[in-house]
Every structure is written in C-alpha cells, then in structure tokens.
Design an enzyme around this catalytic site. Structure first.
Site, PDB file in Angstrom:
ATOM      1  N   TYR A 147       0.835  -1.206   0.000  1.00  0.00           N
ATOM      2  CA  TYR A 147       0.000   0.000   0.000  1.00  0.00           C
ATOM      3  C   TYR A 147       0.874   1.262   0.000  1.00  0.00           C
ATOM      4  O   TYR A 147       0.716   2.143  -0.849  1.00  0.00           O
ATOM      5  CB  TYR A 147      -0.902  -0.027   1.234  1.00  0.00           C
ATOM      6  CG  TYR A 147      -1.928   1.085   1.284  1.00  0.00           C
ATOM      7  CD1 TYR A 147      -2.989   1.116   0.391  1.00  0.00           C
ATOM      8  CD2 TYR A 147      -1.845   2.095   2.240  1.00  0.00           C
ATOM      9  CE1 TYR A 147      -3.935   2.131   0.447  1.00  0.00           C
ATOM     10  CE2 TYR A 147      -2.777   3.103   2.303  1.00  0.00           C
ATOM     11  CZ  TYR A 147      -3.831   3.122   1.407  1.00  0.00           C
ATOM     12  OH  TYR A 147      -4.761   4.129   1.467  1.00  0.00           O
ATOM     13  N   VAL A 190     -11.811   2.440  14.328  1.00  0.00           N
ATOM     14  CA  VAL A 190     -13.058   3.093  14.749  1.00  0.00           C
ATOM     15  C   VAL A 190     -14.252   2.145  14.568  1.00  0.00           C
ATOM     16  O   VAL A 190     -15.065   1.959  15.484  1.00  0.00           O
ATOM     17  CB  VAL A 190     -13.288   4.423  13.986  1.00  0.00           C
ATOM     18  CG1 VAL A 190     -14.652   5.001  14.320  1.00  0.00           C
ATOM     19  CG2 VAL A 190     -12.191   5.432  14.312  1.00  0.00           C
ATOM     20  N   ASP A 275       3.254  -1.338  12.463  1.00  0.00           N
ATOM     21  CA  ASP A 275       2.154  -0.444  12.840  1.00  0.00           C
ATOM     22  C   ASP A 275       2.769   0.907  13.286  1.00  0.00           C
ATOM     23  O   ASP A 275       3.552   0.946  14.238  1.00  0.00           O
ATOM     24  CB  ASP A 275       1.389  -1.086  14.003  1.00  0.00           C
ATOM     25  CG  ASP A 275       0.012  -0.518  14.202  1.00  0.00           C
ATOM     26  OD1 ASP A 275      -0.956  -1.143  13.781  1.00  0.00           O
ATOM     27  OD2 ASP A 275      -0.088   0.587  14.801  1.00  0.00           O
ATOM     28  N   PRO A 276       2.452   2.013  12.611  1.00  0.00           N
ATOM     29  CA  PRO A 276       3.072   3.292  12.999  1.00  0.00           C
ATOM     30  C   PRO A 276       2.756   3.673  14.442  1.00  0.00           C
ATOM     31  O   PRO A 276       1.624   3.498  14.902  1.00  0.00           O
ATOM     32  CB  PRO A 276       2.446   4.291  12.015  1.00  0.00           C
ATOM     33  CG  PRO A 276       2.026   3.461  10.846  1.00  0.00           C
ATOM     34  CD  PRO A 276       1.597   2.143  11.414  1.00  0.00           C
TER      35      PRO A 276
HETATM   36  N1  UDP Z   1      -6.167  -1.077  16.159  1.00  0.00           N
HETATM   37  C1  UDP Z   1      -6.498  -1.620  17.393  1.00  0.00           C
HETATM   38  N2  UDP Z   1      -7.564  -2.465  17.460  1.00  0.00           N
HETATM   39  C2  UDP Z   1      -8.324  -2.771  16.376  1.00  0.00           C
HETATM   40  C3  UDP Z   1      -7.999  -2.207  15.120  1.00  0.00           C
HETATM   41  C4  UDP Z   1      -6.897  -1.368  15.046  1.00  0.00           C
HETATM   42  O1  UDP Z   1      -5.845  -1.353  18.412  1.00  0.00           O
HETATM   43  O2  UDP Z   1      -9.291  -3.544  16.543  1.00  0.00           O
HETATM   44  C5  UDP Z   1      -5.020  -0.140  16.086  1.00  0.00           C
HETATM   45  C6  UDP Z   1      -3.991  -0.466  14.998  1.00  0.00           C
HETATM   46  O3  UDP Z   1      -3.033  -1.375  15.474  1.00  0.00           O
HETATM   47  C7  UDP Z   1      -3.422   0.911  14.723  1.00  0.00           C
HETATM   48  C8  UDP Z   1      -4.605   1.854  14.940  1.00  0.00           C
HETATM   49  O4  UDP Z   1      -5.528   1.137  15.740  1.00  0.00           O
HETATM   50  O5  UDP Z   1      -2.420   1.227  15.649  1.00  0.00           O
HETATM   51  C9  UDP Z   1      -5.282   2.313  13.664  1.00  0.00           C
HETATM   52  O6  UDP Z   1      -5.561   1.179  12.886  1.00  0.00           O
HETATM   53  P1  UDP Z   1      -6.389   1.230  11.527  1.00  0.00           P
HETATM   54  O7  UDP Z   1      -6.368  -0.149  10.959  1.00  0.00           O
HETATM   55  O8  UDP Z   1      -7.708   1.839  11.760  1.00  0.00           O
HETATM   56  O9  UDP Z   1      -5.604   2.245  10.578  1.00  0.00           O
HETATM   57  P2  UDP Z   1      -4.051   2.557  10.287  1.00  0.00           P
HETATM   58  O10 UDP Z   1      -3.861   3.921  10.835  1.00  0.00           O
HETATM   59  O11 UDP Z   1      -3.187   1.549  10.997  1.00  0.00           O
HETATM   60  O12 UDP Z   1      -3.949   2.469   8.823  1.00  0.00           O
END
Ligand code: UDP
Length: 322
Positions: A147, A190, A275-276
């Site tokens: 991506y 979310v 994961d950032p």
């Molecule tokens: N995340 C989490 N629980 C979930 C889904 C995501 O803790 O059920 C965390 C994920 O590891 C990341 C953040 O939430 O640190 C945002 O994840 P998302 O997939 O929404 O988007 P990203 O910013 O990683 O593309």
C-alpha cells in the site's frame, strides 16, 4: 448558469467515494462513479442510482478505459490494512496501473486529476507532526509496503505526468478518516471498537494502546478534497488533509465505551508488524492554500458513526431473521 462538470470518481462506491459522489451530484455535477466492488458495496450508492446525474460503471481501474470528463478523482484502492494485505500484489497493481490509466485519461482529455494519496507514505514517521516535505520512513519489504510504496509510486507518476505532459494534478494525503459507511468488516480501529462496544464484545487493542492516530470525520475530509480539486491553477500539493487532534488508541477505546454505554472489556492483542507508533498531520498548508480545517470534533463525529452502526447491526439482524 451553473457550470456543470462531468466528473469521474474511481472507487466511487467505497466509504469515501460514495460520500464524494453524493456531494458532487448534490452540487449539480454529472458524476460517473466507477468501482469493481472488491472492497466496496452497492448499498453505499443505492440511493444515488435513480439520480439522472449519477451514472455507475463496473470496471477495475487496473484495465485501461476511455471516458470523457472534466475532472477525475482517483480513489480506487483497497485502503484498510487487512484488505490491502490480503492480496498485496493486487493492491500495488491497483495503485500503479490505476494511476497510469487515470493519468492517461487526464492526458488525453485535459481533465484535472486528483490523487488520493495517504499518510502511509510517511511510514512510521520520525517527524511529528508530519509535514508534506517529510520524505517518510517506510519499510519497503514489510507487509504494509504494498500500500505505502504503491501510493508513493502513484505520487511519482502524478508528478512525472505533470512535468512531462503538463497534466493538471492535485495530490492529497489522507489521514485516518471515519464516519457512516465505513465497512464493518474492514478491521479499522473506529469501526471495530464501535461494533464491538455495541455488541458487548471485548474491545481489541493492538499493542498497549499508546500508539496515536488523528481521526477526521468524513464530511470534513470531503470538503477538503473538493477544495483541493478546485484550488488555484499551479497548486499541485501534496497536501495533508486530516484532523490534527491526536488521541491514543486506548483513549479512543475508552471514549467509545463511554459513548455507547457499553459493558465491553478492553483486551490487548499483539501489535501488527510495522504499525506506525504515532500519526498527526501538520495542516498549515491546507489552511493557507485551501482555507480548510476540520470543523467536527471527535465526539460529534463518533456520535453520528455510532448511530450509523446501530442501524447497520439492526439491518443485518433483520436479514438473518428472514
Ligand atoms: N487497532 C487496534 N484495534 C483494532 C484495530 C486497530 O488497536 O481492533 C489499532 C492499529 O493497530 C493501529 C490503529 O488502531 O495502531 C489504527 O488502525 P487502523 O487499521 O484503523 O488504521 P491505520 O492507521 O493503521 O492504517
């Protein structure tokens, strides 16, 4: 007389695409929505199907297509980590072949073209908040690279078509966005948290929940996208569009539990690779060039999103009962 434009939206049946199509149709434009429904849904655009100024084409932007239009918004690409990692080669193809094909249309027709790039081009950023000049910290062989690098090459192609063929480009970097029509199953934080809270299931925090994200409500984001498309000649971006309000994932979980009055417990799961750890846009360029900033606070946006998911859960229960 209204200046009606013919506008192509690739990925028009997705979460963001469907909101964009709706806005553009309501503003009196002739919208051609293109999608292959790989990670989107017919229900997102069903309400637009009877509108004379809305037209749908089922097509995968990986394949060339000839269309006449004045503007192109290129949104087509699986965008949530679980979807884009499921078939990573396809994800890269969509970004790169999709960019070639859209830019080809723009070159031939003279249409102005907007690329929806992403904060993922910054990878796991060492600069905080992220400014557009920052060149990023992407792991090019990691699981998110399909991506991140796909979107980075797409940006390269946009700027090369601009320099070499004078294509009129706009490049937008989208930060985390949420709102109605997010897919329940795409694993985004979310949607996951709200659905888990409404169903009384455990709330799954990945890692210790100290990683941060900045969440922009969909209406704010679409406003920024349309402003960028119609910005002054010569302004290409890239420009960050997102909400600079920064929250830890743990704070988000607690807010969702409180707002849904849920009895769900928080549980901790392993943090996905690459994961950032933090993400927050610097939006000074958007403020200056587009006069744009987000207006909808997290709580207000979450309220609308929770209502949407309540409706979706009910719909699905009714379908199951039939
Ligand atoms: N995340 C989490 N629980 C979930 C889904 C995501 O803790 O059920 C965390 C994920 O590891 C990341 C953040 O939430 O640190 C945002 O994840 P998302 O997939 O929404 O988007 P990203 O910013 O990683 O593309």
């Amino acid at each position: 007389m209204h200046d009606r434009k013919r506008i192509l939206v690739t990925g028009g049946a997705g979460f963001l695409g469907s909101h964009l199509c709706e806005r553009l149709v309501n503003e009196g434009n002739d919208v051609i929505c293109m999608d292959n429904f790989r990670t989107s849904a017919k229900r997102n655009i069903r309400h637009l199907m009877d509108n004379n100024y809305f037209e749908f084409i089922r097509h995968d932007i990986i394949e060339p297509i000839f269309i006449e239009c004045d503007q192109i918004y290129n949104l087509a690409c699986p965008a949530s980590p679980i979807w884009y990692q499921q078939d990573p080669i396809y994800t890269t193809k969509t970004s790169i072949y999709g960019a070639f094909n859209c830019l080809g249309i723009a070159k031939r027709t003279g249409a102005r073209i907007l690329q929806t790039s992403t904060s993922e081009v910054y990878g796991d950023p060492e600069m905080h908040p992220q400014k557009e000049e920052y060149r990023g910290n992407v792991n090019q062989i990691g699981p998110r690279a399909c991506y991140d690098e796909g979107k980075r090459v797409a940006e390269t192609l946009f700027f090369d078509y601009h320099r070499q063929h004078k294509v009129d480009i706009k490049v937008m970097r989208i930060f985390n966005t949420y709102g109605p029509r997010m897919d329940m199953g795409d694993g985004r934080v979310v949607s996951n948290f709200i659905v888990q809270a409404l169903n009384g299931d455990d709330i799954t925090i990945y890692g210790d929940g100290s990683q941060t994200r900045s969440f922009c409500y969909v209406d704010d984001l679409i406003e920024g996208m349309i402003r960028l498309m119609n910005s002054r000649d010569g302004f290409t971006g890239p420009v960050n569009i997102g909400n600079p309000g920064e929250f830890t994932i743990k704070e988000l979980a607690e807010k969702v539990i409180e707002m849904t009055d849920s009895k769900s417990k928080i549980i901790y799961k392993e943090l996905p690779v690459d994961d950032p750890t933090q993400r927050k846009p610097d939006i000074s360029l958007a403020r200056k060039e587009l006069g744009w900033e987000p207006k909808i606070a997290l709580e207000e946006g979450l309220k609308k999103t929770i209502e949407y998911f309540k409706g979706r859960i009910k719909e699905l229960e009714e379908i199951e009962q039939k």
